[in-house]
Design a protein around this motif. Structure first.
Motif, PDB file in Angstrom:
ATOM      1  N   UNK A  25     -10.667  -6.603  65.718  1.00  0.00           N
ATOM      2  CA  UNK A  25     -11.018  -5.288  65.193  1.00  0.00           C
ATOM      3  C   UNK A  25     -10.614  -5.203  63.725  1.00  0.00           C
ATOM      4  N   UNK A  26     -11.203  -4.261  63.017  1.00  0.00           N
ATOM      5  CA  UNK A  26     -10.932  -4.150  61.592  1.00  0.00           C
ATOM      6  C   UNK A  26     -10.973  -2.694  61.149  1.00  0.00           C
ATOM      7  N   UNK A  27     -10.470  -2.468  59.947  1.00  0.00           N
ATOM      8  CA  UNK A  27     -10.560  -1.165  59.297  1.00  0.00           C
ATOM      9  C   UNK A  27     -10.475  -1.394  57.799  1.00  0.00           C
ATOM     10  N   UNK A  28     -11.412  -0.794  57.057  1.00  0.00           N
ATOM     11  CA  UNK A  28     -11.462  -0.983  55.612  1.00  0.00           C
ATOM     12  C   UNK A  28     -11.490   0.359  54.895  1.00  0.00           C
ATOM     13  N   UNK A  29     -10.905   0.352  53.710  1.00  0.00           N
ATOM     14  CA  UNK A  29     -10.935   1.521  52.828  1.00  0.00           C
ATOM     15  C   UNK A  29     -11.236   1.036  51.419  1.00  0.00           C
ATOM     16  N   UNK A  30     -12.035   1.778  50.683  1.00  0.00           N
ATOM     17  CA  UNK A  30     -12.291   1.426  49.290  1.00  0.00           C
ATOM     18  C   UNK A  30     -12.480   2.703  48.471  1.00  0.00           C
ATOM     19  N   UNK A  31     -12.236   2.554  47.160  1.00  0.00           N
ATOM     20  CA  UNK A  31     -12.430   3.680  46.245  1.00  0.00           C
ATOM     21  C   UNK A  31     -12.542   3.130  44.832  1.00  0.00           C
ATOM     22  N   UNK A  32     -13.389   3.765  44.027  1.00  0.00           N
ATOM     23  CA  UNK A  32     -13.560   3.371  42.637  1.00  0.00           C
ATOM     24  C   UNK A  32     -12.628   4.195  41.739  1.00  0.00           C
ATOM     25  N   UNK A  33     -11.904   3.492  40.891  1.00  0.00           N
ATOM     26  CA  UNK A  33     -11.007   4.134  39.932  1.00  0.00           C
ATOM     27  C   UNK A  33     -10.240   5.305  40.567  1.00  0.00           C
ATOM     28  N   UNK A  34      -9.396   5.028  41.559  1.00  0.00           N
ATOM     29  CA  UNK A  34      -8.748   6.114  42.308  1.00  0.00           C
ATOM     30  C   UNK A  34      -7.893   7.044  41.455  1.00  0.00           C
ATOM     31  N   UNK A  35      -7.170   6.501  40.484  1.00  0.00           N
ATOM     32  CA  UNK A  35      -6.316   7.364  39.663  1.00  0.00           C
ATOM     33  C   UNK A  35      -7.149   8.283  38.772  1.00  0.00           C
ATOM     34  N   UNK A  36      -8.221   7.750  38.211  1.00  0.00           N
ATOM     35  CA  UNK A  36      -9.075   8.580  37.372  1.00  0.00           C
ATOM     36  C   UNK A  36      -9.711   9.707  38.196  1.00  0.00           C
ATOM     37  N   UNK A  37     -10.201   9.352  39.388  1.00  0.00           N
ATOM     38  CA  UNK A  37     -10.855  10.363  40.215  1.00  0.00           C
ATOM     39  C   UNK A  37      -9.848  11.369  40.771  1.00  0.00           C
TER      40      UNK A  37
END
Length: 337
Positions: free
Chosen positions: A297-309
């Motif tokens: 099983x798996x789980x993924x998270x992603x985000x672009x430029x988290x501090x800026x956003x």
């Protein structure tokens, strides 16, 4: 303050070492029957209490030291958190902060006691041998039971680390290409991925947590999935982690920050409303992604430029979840604190 904390820690550790010796010597002087059983029960109770005390004190003393250095526990961001910390103490404070973000003190105490517990048997056998050679007297005990106890405790040491059961629901996709990594039952792989928009490659680091106590690491430059038609080649190499680094990443895996965040999903980053998207990212935003694998099983998270956003005023971004994600990236050293 540092010296006082170290003195108390030393006294507690010394008590943990000396207490079994004092117990067994006292029992021999009293000349009681069933000395081994009485010693084992009383030894476990006393040393378990001391181990719990040491575990609690390690966390409590770290918090005292953080307060002493001016750390702000109630701050909302890093600037407020470290604004009262002297520059000369900044590295020390960050290390203390990492220690608090690691696994909780009860789990630390359990892990330490699992390793420590054979010491009770060693003290008994050493004292028994000493008495026998000195006075030709030693209590007879069931050696098969004693051997079984030793084997059980040694097996806990040999098997190394207790890996958590992660809350993963998604099956591992066929498109996931692990570089020679084989995961046995309950073993865990954490994949840290970053990429800059203008590059053709993803930078990946794989940390594989094995049941034998080892952590295997591998760094890879992999072509982006949308550029496979260019026939780009991937490259990578194994990383040798020293003992301190392995302990750090094991603490990361067992930390409250990591385990709590696994209760969320990728969809929790956004809030459904009718407001337009107002975030303005730079032309080639950097993407941060973290993936957990265990038991197929798996789980993924992603985000672009988290501090800026996080600093932007976009009402569709769940800032509470995003702030937790930033802390997760900082913990796994994907973002600098």
């Amino acid at each position: 303050m540092e010296i006082a904390a170290k003195i108390i820690t030393f006294i507690l550790l010394l008590s943990l070492v000396v207490s079994p010796i004092l117990i067994i010597n006292r029992l021999f002087k009293l000349n009681l029957n069933n000395k081994f059983i009485i010693y084992l029960i009383s030894g476990i109770i006393i040393t378990a209490f001391l181990t719990l005390t040491i575990g609690w004190w390690s966390t409590f003393s770290n918090k005292i030291l953080l307060s002493h250095y001016g750390y702000n526990f109630n701050a909302m961001n890093d600037v407020e958190r470290f604004e009262n910390v002297g520059l000369e103490n900044l590295d020390r404070v960050k290390q203390l902060e990492i220690n608090i973000l690691g696994i909780g003190w009860p789990l630390k105490a359990y892990t330490v006691y699992t390793i420590y517990s054979p010491y009770l048997i060693i003290v008994y056998l050493a004292t028994c041998y000493y008495k026998k050679t000195k006075n030709s007297f030693c209590i007879r005990i069931n050696m098969k039971k004693l051997l079984l106890i030793i084997i059980c405790n040694l097996s806990n040491i040999v098997t190394g680390q207790n890996l958590p059961q992660l809350k993963l629901q998604d099956p591992i996709g066929k498109e996931l290409d692990l570089p020679g990594i084989i995961l046995n039952k309950d073993e865990i792989c954490v994949i840290l991925t970053t990429n800059q928009g203008f590059t053709a490659y993803d930078e990946k680091t794989y940390y594989t947590f094995k049941k034998n106590g080892k952590i295997e690491a591998y760094e890879e430059m992999a072509p982006k999935s949308n550029l496979k038609y260019l026939d780009l080649k991937k490259s990578g190499e194994k990383i040798i982690l020293d003992t301190a680094t392995q302990k750090y990443f094991l603490d990361c895996l067992n930390s409250k920050v990591t385990l709590d965040f696994l209760n969320y999903s990728q969809s929790d980053f956004t809030i459904e409303n009718n407001e337009p998207v107002t975030t303005l990212l730079k032309s080639h935003p950097k993407k941060y992604e973290i993936t957990f694998l265990q038991n197929n099983n798996s789980k993924s998270y992603f985000f672009y430029e988290p501090r800026q956003q996080f600093r932007d005023t976009n009402s569709r971004i769940n800032k509470i979840i995003l702030e937790k994600f930033i802390k997760l990236l900082e913990l796994w050293q994907m973002l600098k604190t």
